[in-house]
Design a protein around this motif. Structure first.
Motif, PDB file in Angstrom:
ATOM      1  N   GLU A  63      -7.232   8.920  -4.921  1.00  0.00           N
ATOM      2  CA  GLU A  63      -7.569   8.794  -3.518  1.00  0.00           C
ATOM      3  C   GLU A  63      -6.332   9.084  -2.687  1.00  0.00           C
ATOM      4  O   GLU A  63      -5.253   8.582  -2.993  1.00  0.00           O
ATOM      5  CB  GLU A  63      -8.067   7.373  -3.215  1.00  0.00           C
TER       6      GLU A  63
ATOM      7  N   SER B  74      -3.743   8.329  -0.288  1.00  0.00           N
ATOM      8  CA  SER B  74      -3.263   7.099   0.342  1.00  0.00           C
ATOM      9  C   SER B  74      -1.740   7.185   0.478  1.00  0.00           C
ATOM     10  O   SER B  74      -1.092   8.034  -0.131  1.00  0.00           O
ATOM     11  CB  SER B  74      -3.650   5.881  -0.487  1.00  0.00           C
ATOM     12  N   GLU B  75      -1.205   6.299   1.253  1.00  0.00           N
ATOM     13  CA  GLU B  75       0.263   6.254   1.450  1.00  0.00           C
ATOM     14  C   GLU B  75       0.973   5.994   0.127  1.00  0.00           C
ATOM     15  O   GLU B  75       2.004   6.572  -0.159  1.00  0.00           O
ATOM     16  CB  GLU B  75       0.606   5.177   2.477  1.00  0.00           C
ATOM     17  N   GLU B  76       0.413   5.122  -0.703  1.00  0.00           N
ATOM     18  CA  GLU B  76       1.027   4.794  -1.990  1.00  0.00           C
ATOM     19  C   GLU B  76       1.029   5.987  -2.946  1.00  0.00           C
ATOM     20  O   GLU B  76       2.011   6.264  -3.611  1.00  0.00           O
ATOM     21  CB  GLU B  76       0.284   3.633  -2.646  1.00  0.00           C
ATOM     22  N   ASN B  77      -0.089   6.705  -3.001  1.00  0.00           N
ATOM     23  CA  ASN B  77      -0.181   7.866  -3.902  1.00  0.00           C
ATOM     24  C   ASN B  77       0.628   9.015  -3.360  1.00  0.00           C
ATOM     25  O   ASN B  77       1.101   9.845  -4.072  1.00  0.00           O
ATOM     26  CB  ASN B  77      -1.628   8.280  -4.101  1.00  0.00           C
TER      27      ASN B  77
END
Length: 54
Positions: free
Chosen positions: A49, A51-54
């Motif tokens: 997905e 996202s900021e983390e990925n």
């Protein structure tokens, strides 16, 4: 014995080349450079997905 010492490499400069490839589920390791223009495609190919983390 030869079947155990087996590797497949698919090398391209663009993730878009692999999005339509039938072999996209047969990789144990995936690597992609962070190219901002292809970031969404990289997430899609790796089934992540956005996202900021990925």
């Amino acid at each position: 014995m030869r079947s155990y010492i087996n590797a497949k490499f698919s090398i391209s400069q663009s993730t878009k080349d692999a999005l339509h490839d039938d072999d996209k589920g047969n990789f144990g390791v995936a690597f992609a450079f962070d190219e901002p223009s292809e970031r969404e495609d990289v997430f899609k190919w790796m089934n992540l997905e956005p996202s900021e983390e990925n």
